[in-house]
Design an enzyme around this catalytic site. Structure first.
Site, PDB file in Angstrom:
ATOM      1  N   ALA A 293       0.788  -1.234   0.000  1.00 49.13           N
ATOM      2  CA  ALA A 293       0.000   0.000   0.000  1.00 49.13           C
ATOM      3  C   ALA A 293       0.824   1.290   0.000  1.00 49.13           C
ATOM      4  CB  ALA A 293      -0.943  -0.004   1.196  1.00 49.13           C
ATOM      5  N   ALA A 294       1.917   1.309   0.766  1.00 47.74           N
ATOM      6  CA  ALA A 294       2.636   2.582   0.920  1.00 47.74           C
ATOM      7  C   ALA A 294       3.269   3.003  -0.412  1.00 47.74           C
ATOM      8  CB  ALA A 294       3.706   2.443   1.992  1.00 47.74           C
ATOM      9  N   LYS A 298      -3.032   5.302  -3.930  1.00 40.90           N
ATOM     10  CA  LYS A 298      -4.210   4.539  -4.357  1.00 40.90           C
ATOM     11  C   LYS A 298      -5.068   4.162  -3.147  1.00 40.90           C
ATOM     12  CE  LYS A 298      -1.953   2.734  -8.505  1.00 40.90           C
ATOM     13  NZ  LYS A 298      -0.540   3.076  -8.235  1.00 40.90           N
ATOM     14  N   ASP A 316       1.842  -3.215   4.253  1.00 43.08           N
ATOM     15  CA  ASP A 316       3.120  -2.842   3.658  1.00 43.08           C
ATOM     16  C   ASP A 316       4.267  -3.301   4.543  1.00 43.08           C
ATOM     17  OD1 ASP A 316       3.869  -0.972   1.144  1.00 43.08           O
ATOM     18  OD2 ASP A 316       5.434  -0.846   2.664  1.00 43.08           O
ATOM     19  N   CYS A 415       3.458   0.692 -12.218  1.00 42.35           N
ATOM     20  CA  CYS A 415       3.653   1.976 -12.920  1.00 42.35           C
ATOM     21  C   CYS A 415       4.795   1.788 -13.907  1.00 42.35           C
ATOM     22  CB  CYS A 415       3.907   3.120 -11.950  1.00 42.35           C
ATOM     23  SG  CYS A 415       5.281   2.842 -10.831  1.00 42.35           S
TER      24      CYS A 415
END
Length: 491
Positions: A293-294, A298, A316, A415
């Site tokens: 998550a970190a 998002k 995370d 990404c």
């Protein structure tokens, strides 16, 4: 007592010192340095500690120049070094050049060749900086090399490589001309063809544009954000793809200084990342697991779309970044629906009974889709990293898949624009996990972003956004029943 030198141009002194810190400390000085303070004051402190003197304080124009020069000099480093090396007496002089002197030359070359600043002013100012920061001899050397540059530029005879020879020679020439590592050029030429590879490098070298997400959880609509930007005189366009997003090309510093981020009214988030959240399609009342998550862009956007009902479980491995995520969730008023879990996903998945109908794995990746924003990344990535990342991505996918409940979905996103991290990872996963099948994303994002296989992909050149990828897989219920029958009959 501060040693003050009013002759040295402040933006050049600050840029040189910041470039030194990036090269040797790895502290990438992006726009949002130190949580968006971006003040000239702490910068001048660094100058004093490194060079032993202060210059006059930076005004807004200086600060903008620093951002431009630092980002540009890092982006164009290979190109600039090629020119500097070509205009030195000999190779060894360039090889043995001390770091600060090289940064000053890079700044001068960038200002003359890419910013088209008045050449003799640039020569003058950078000579002064070298004399004061280093010694008179260094000033003379900068003077000699920069004057040579001015001459060859005026004669249109910059010593640049020609695009000729076999594919290796061409890749080397392109790597210099467009300032990227050779391995990236070769990889992109292989996957995209030379023409598109060149366009991609040009995009990576252009000034990044940023998007701001209005924070709905604080009752801020996009119209409110637009009003704020108008009053700050920041030029902007509304996003074509997402209701909460506004695109900003220049003036992000003004937004930061006005405190809009600090107050949690909006956050900097690329639309390509917002569209990954569209694929997840968070609905109020849902429980969503966010596996890596970190730093939480998002996570927070998903949380705001839950409208106060449901949960995002943010896992995370990095405790510090998770703590920042928690603070930001409070600031953006979504802490009620965000629950942070400090763990390595791989061990967590083995030991946790937690399951969810929606699991997002936004995997650690090469970041090859965000090179326009992260100027330093291209120099910090190696081809070997790609292999290690692919293994990690496979392990994380396997772990994340065990958290999906029957009939639920697993969303894998990066990404990156690299097929080996994107569709290749999904295809390999499906071979290992026949219980999953692809659920096409065309219900969630505009058709322009949907690939033939039903994946989400944003292409920097085509969409003028960061590059990003997402695939959604559905866990088939019949498989789950089969498996439990098999396991049941065994014991």
């Amino acid at each position: 007592m501060h040693k003050l030198n009013l002759e040295v141009s402040p933006h050049r002194a600050v840029s040189a010192v910041r470039l030194m810190r990036i090269e040797f400390g790895g502290a990438f000085a992006d726009l949002l340095n130190e949580k968006g303070k971006g003040s000239g004051d702490n910068e001048m402190g660094y100058v004093e500690r490194t060079l032993g003197f202060r210059t006059r304080d930076l005004d807004d124009r200086d600060l903008r120049l620093v951002t431009d020069i630092v980002g540009g000099t890092i982006r164009w480093r290979r190109y600039l070094d090629h020119l500097i090396g070509s205009l030195c007496h000999d190779e060894s002089m360039f090889r043995s050049m001390e770091p600060l002197l090289l940064q000053i030359l890079r700044i001068g070359f960038y200002e003359i060749v890419k910013l088209n600043m008045p050449p003799y002013a640039v020569v003058d100012e950078n000579v002064k900086l070298a004399k004061v920061a280093l010694r008179p001899g260094a000033g003379n050397m900068v003077n000699g090399i920069l004057r040579k540059l001015v001459l060859v530029k005026e004669n249109n005879s910059l010593p640049l490589p020609k695009l000729e020879g076999d594919s290796r020679a061409q890749a080397r020439a392109l790597a210099t001309l467009y300032s990227h590592p050779v391995w990236m050029v070769r990889r992109w030429t292989k996957y995209l063809g030379q023409e598109e590879a060149i366009q991609l490098m040009m995009w990576n070298n252009s000034d990044p544009s940023f998007s701001l997400r209005a924070n709905a959880a604080k009752g801020i609509t996009r119209d409110d954000l637009v009003m704020q930007l108008n009053s700050l005189k920041v030029p902007h366009e509304v996003s074509l793809h997402l209701d909460d997003f506004v695109r900003v090309k220049i003036g992000l510093q003004n937004v930061i200084r006005a405190g809009l981020l600090k107050e949690g009214l909006c956050s900097v988030q690329d639309e390509s990342a917002g569209l990954v959240v569209s694929v997840v399609d968070p609905q109020p009342g849902e429980d969503i697991i966010d596996c890596c998550a970190a730093p939480g862009g998002k996570t927070l956007y998903m949380a705001s779309r839950l409208r106060g009902k449901g949960k995002v479980h943010a896992i995370d491995i990095n405790k510090g970044r998770l703590r920042i995520l928690k603070e930001t969730a409070k600031l953006q008023k979504v802490d009620g629906v965000v629950d942070t879990i400090h763990a390595d996903l791989r061990t967590f998945a083995e030991n946790s009974p937690m399951k969810s109908g929606k699991v997002l794995l936004d995997a650690p990746c090469s970041g090859l889709g965000v090179l326009s924003k992260r100027a330093d990344l291209r120099w910090n990535r190696r081809l070997e990293d790609m292999e290690q990342l692919k293994n990690l991505q496979d392990e994380l996918l396997d772990a994340a898949s065990t958290l999906v409940s029957s009939g639920g979905v697993l969303i894998y996103s990066t990404c990156s624009i690299d097929p080996e991290e994107n569709k290749d990872r999904v295809e390999a996963f499906l071979v290992r996990h026949p219980e999953f099948r692809i659920d096409p994303v065309n219900r969630y994002v505009p058709s322009d972003f949907v690939t033939k296989q039903g994946f989400y992909f944003s292409d920097p050149v085509k969409h003028s956004l960061d590059g990003a990828f997402a695939a959604q897989g559905e866990l088939l219920e019949e498989h789950v029943h089969e498996m439990s029958k098999l396991l049941g009959s065994d014991n």
